[in-house]
Design a protein around this motif. Structure first.
Motif, short mmCIF file in Angstrom:
data_model
loop_
_atom_site.label_atom_id
_atom_site.label_comp_id
_atom_site.label_asym_id
_atom_site.label_seq_id
_atom_site.Cartn_x
_atom_site.Cartn_y
_atom_site.Cartn_z
N TRP A 128 0.85 -1.19 0.00
CA TRP A 128 0.00 0.00 0.00
C TRP A 128 0.88 1.23 0.00
CZ3 TRP A 128 -1.69 -4.45 2.43
CH2 TRP A 128 -2.99 -4.88 2.08
N ILE A 129 0.73 2.06 -1.02
CA ILE A 129 1.41 3.36 -1.09
C ILE A 129 0.30 4.39 -1.23
CG2 ILE A 129 3.03 4.81 -2.35
CD1 ILE A 129 4.39 2.29 -3.39
N LEU A 130 0.11 5.17 -0.19
CA LEU A 130 -1.04 6.06 -0.08
C LEU A 130 -0.58 7.51 -0.11
CD1 LEU A 130 -2.71 4.11 2.86
CD2 LEU A 130 -3.09 3.77 0.40
N PRO A 131 -0.85 8.23 -1.19
CA PRO A 131 -0.48 9.64 -1.25
C PRO A 131 -1.45 10.51 -0.47
CG PRO A 131 -1.59 9.03 -3.27
CD PRO A 131 -1.49 7.77 -2.44
N GLY A 132 -0.99 11.68 -0.07
CA GLY A 132 -1.86 12.66 0.57
C GLY A 132 -2.72 13.38 -0.45
N PRO A 133 -3.30 14.51 -0.08
CA PRO A 133 -4.18 15.23 -1.00
C PRO A 133 -3.51 15.56 -2.33
CG PRO A 133 -4.35 16.14 1.21
CD PRO A 133 -3.21 15.16 1.24
N SER A 134 -4.26 15.39 -3.41
CA SER A 134 -3.75 15.71 -4.74
C SER A 134 -3.81 17.22 -4.98
CB SER A 134 -4.56 14.98 -5.81
OG SER A 134 -5.91 15.43 -5.79
N ARG A 135 -3.23 17.63 -6.08
CA ARG A 135 -3.16 19.06 -6.39
C ARG A 135 -4.54 19.68 -6.58
NH1 ARG A 135 -0.93 21.30 -12.19
NH2 ARG A 135 -1.67 23.43 -11.97
N GLY A 136 -5.46 18.95 -7.18
CA GLY A 136 -6.73 19.55 -7.57
C GLY A 136 -7.84 19.48 -6.54
N VAL A 137 -7.70 18.64 -5.51
CA VAL A 137 -8.78 18.50 -4.55
C VAL A 137 -8.84 19.72 -3.63
CG1 VAL A 137 -7.38 17.27 -2.82
CG2 VAL A 137 -9.84 16.88 -2.91
N ARG A 138 -10.03 20.11 -3.23
CA ARG A 138 -10.22 21.28 -2.38
C ARG A 138 -11.05 20.91 -1.15
NH1 ARG A 138 -6.60 22.45 -4.88
NH2 ARG A 138 -6.31 24.16 -6.36
N ARG A 139 -10.79 21.58 -0.07
CA ARG A 139 -11.55 21.37 1.16
C ARG A 139 -12.89 22.09 1.06
NH1 ARG A 139 -9.27 19.96 6.02
NH2 ARG A 139 -10.62 20.08 7.86
N ASN A 140 -13.92 21.45 1.56
CA ASN A 140 -15.24 22.08 1.61
C ASN A 140 -15.15 23.34 2.48
OD1 ASN A 140 -17.89 22.85 2.11
ND2 ASN A 140 -18.63 20.72 2.19
N PRO A 141 -15.53 24.50 1.96
CA PRO A 141 -15.45 25.73 2.77
C PRO A 141 -16.17 25.62 4.10
CG PRO A 141 -15.90 26.26 0.47
CD PRO A 141 -16.00 24.78 0.59
N ALA A 142 -17.21 24.80 4.14
CA ALA A 142 -17.96 24.65 5.40
C ALA A 142 -17.12 23.94 6.46
CB ALA A 142 -19.24 23.87 5.15
N ALA A 143 -16.08 23.23 6.03
CA ALA A 143 -15.22 22.50 6.97
C ALA A 143 -13.94 23.27 7.29
CB ALA A 143 -14.86 21.13 6.39
N ALA A 144 -13.86 24.53 6.86
CA ALA A 144 -12.66 25.33 7.10
C ALA A 144 -12.63 25.83 8.54
CB ALA A 144 -12.62 26.51 6.14
N ALA A 145 -11.44 25.80 9.13
CA ALA A 145 -11.28 26.40 10.46
C ALA A 145 -11.21 27.91 10.31
CB ALA A 145 -10.00 25.87 11.12
N PRO A 146 -11.71 28.66 11.27
CA PRO A 146 -11.69 30.13 11.15
C PRO A 146 -10.27 30.68 11.14
CG PRO A 146 -12.40 29.45 13.35
CD PRO A 146 -12.37 28.22 12.51
N ARG A 147 -10.05 31.66 10.27
CA ARG A 147 -8.75 32.32 10.19
C ARG A 147 -8.83 33.67 10.91
NH1 ARG A 147 -9.81 29.90 5.42
NH2 ARG A 147 -10.63 31.76 4.39
N PRO A 148 -7.69 34.19 11.36
CA PRO A 148 -7.71 35.48 12.07
C PRO A 148 -8.33 36.58 11.22
CG PRO A 148 -5.58 34.41 12.31
CD PRO A 148 -6.34 33.62 11.29
N THR A 149 -8.93 37.55 11.85
CA THR A 149 -9.52 38.68 11.15
C THR A 149 -8.46 39.39 10.30
OG1 THR A 149 -11.09 38.99 12.96
CG2 THR A 149 -10.76 40.85 11.45
N GLY A 150 -8.78 39.61 9.03
CA GLY A 150 -7.88 40.30 8.13
C GLY A 150 -6.80 39.42 7.53
N TYR A 151 -6.81 38.14 7.87
CA TYR A 151 -5.75 37.25 7.37
C TYR A 151 -5.79 37.14 5.84
CZ TYR A 151 -2.65 33.26 6.86
OH TYR A 151 -1.61 32.45 6.49
#
Length: 377
Positions: A128-151
């Motif tokens: 088993w050789i398991l790569p991490g996230p590929s170049r084109g995949v994106r995280r669902n914005p609803a699952a994003a952690a909050p970033r600092p104000t103005g970041y």
């Protein structure tokens, strides 16, 4: 507009054009982010490749696992001029270990962005050789952690921010231990800082079902935002590191409970290492060297400064409700003492022991079946 103002305007326009051209040339020089990507998924496991289960004096059973974590500095041009020779030597070392029956049972790779870097996993001939996230995949914005104000407003394109992903995550988990399920998740598109934003960094979790072991074993791999190499202020890099840690926590929360071995990018006790899941869990421990003993290991708390200073990259472990994960040995490899320096990071080699009482035959039905014909060890 007087003559001086016109000259200033023309100078500014030329400067903007030069910067735009430089950015275009840099973007064009970067390699195809998917060209290095490899993946292998066996439909059966080879019992001959599994470590033996041995009885302990107290009646428990145990299995020892060899673990290698290596940030191989597999960066493409123009970040690095030429790395094929050094990466080829790492691959040849792993190939020799396989031929002698001493290959790591679990291999974690970081920064394997180029074909020569990802070839290291292939050289180990893992099922088993398991790569991490590929170049084109994106995280669902609803699952994003909050970033600092103005970041987000502070993103600068000439530092590689907000111009898209050119590389994949550079992550790999490789093993012969039977895989049950795996999941990879990138960080949010804007949850990065500086040149790190050119790679689609994230995390991956592989859950294994090992015959005879009464709980699934989780393998966690991640590579978070760099500090100085990112090319931006430390405060911005640390803010990204912290947000990425929270997003990794969300990935782990979705995985099955049980014992874990984590290559969590633990190397400088950064902002994310002082917060989040691992920092708040007293059961999560770092594998650190025993003082005065060449290879013996001890388990250390995330707050143990001596553990952070002992190794360049650390591996973490957590026990489950039925399976204890005990560090036995740890050392650096390819550090100029135990092998030549072949990367800007030392490799970390550890031996851990899974210990448990009893068995759970029900788990076997979830694992891949044993292969009918054994493979080369």
């Amino acid at each position: 507009m007087d003559r001086a103002e016109r000259r200033i305007g023309r100078a500014l326009a030329r400067t903007a054009a030069i910067l735009a051209l430089a950015a275009f040339v840099l973007w064009a020089l970067l390699p195809d982010g998917e060209a290095a990507r490899i993946e292998r998924r066996a439909d059966c496991y080879d019992p001959a490749r599994l470590p033996p289960i041995t009885p302990l004096a107290d009646g428990r059973r145990a299995m020892r696992l060899r673990v290698l974590l290596y940030n191989v500095e597999g960066l493409p041009f123009p970040a690095r001029l030429e790395r094929k020779y050094e990466l080829g030597r790492i691959a040849a070392w792993l190939e020799r270990r396989r031929a002698s029956g001493r290959a790591p049972d679990i291999l974690f790779l970081h920064k394997a962005f180029t074909p020569a870097a990802s070839a290291i996993a292939r050289a180990g001939d893992y099922d088993w050789i398991l790569p991490g996230p590929s170049r084109g995949v994106r995280r669902n914005p609803a699952a994003a952690a909050p970033r600092p104000t103005g970041y987000d407003a502070g993103a600068r394109w000439f530092k590689g921010e907000a111009i898209g992903k050119r590389l994949d995550s550079g992550l790999y988990i490789a093993t012969d231990l039977p895989l049950f399920i795996d999941e990879a998740a990138p960080f949010s598109t804007a949850a990065c800082a500086g040149y790190d934003c050119l790679a689609n960094k994230g995390g991956e979790v592989a859950t294994l079902i090992i015959p005879g072991v009464p709980e699934p074993l989780r393998l966690f791999n991640t590579h978070r935002n760099s500090l100085t190499p990112s090319g931006v202020a430390a405060s911005r890099a640390e803010a990204a590191h912290r947000v990425q840690t929270y997003e990794n926590d969300a990935l782990l929360a979705q995985s099955m409970a049980g014992p874990m071995i984590a290559a969590g990018d633990f190397n400088m006790r950064r902002a994310g290492d002082r917060t989040g899941r691992f920092a708040s869990d007293p059961g999560f421990r770092l594998i650190a060297p025993q003082p005065g003993n060449a290879m013996a290991a001890r388990s250390a708390a995330m707050t143990d400064d001596s553990a952070w200073a002992a190794l360049q990259d650390l591996i973490g472990v957590a026990s489950g409700s039925r399976v204890e994960v005990v560090p036995l040995a740890v050392t650096s490899l390819f550090d100029g003492i135990h092998g030549p320096r072949l990367s800007d990071h030392n490799a970390t080699y550890a031996v851990v022991e899974l210990r448990w009482r009893g068995d759970d035959p029900r788990l076997a039905r979830f694992a891949p079946p044993p292969c009918k014909r054994p493979k080369a060890i």
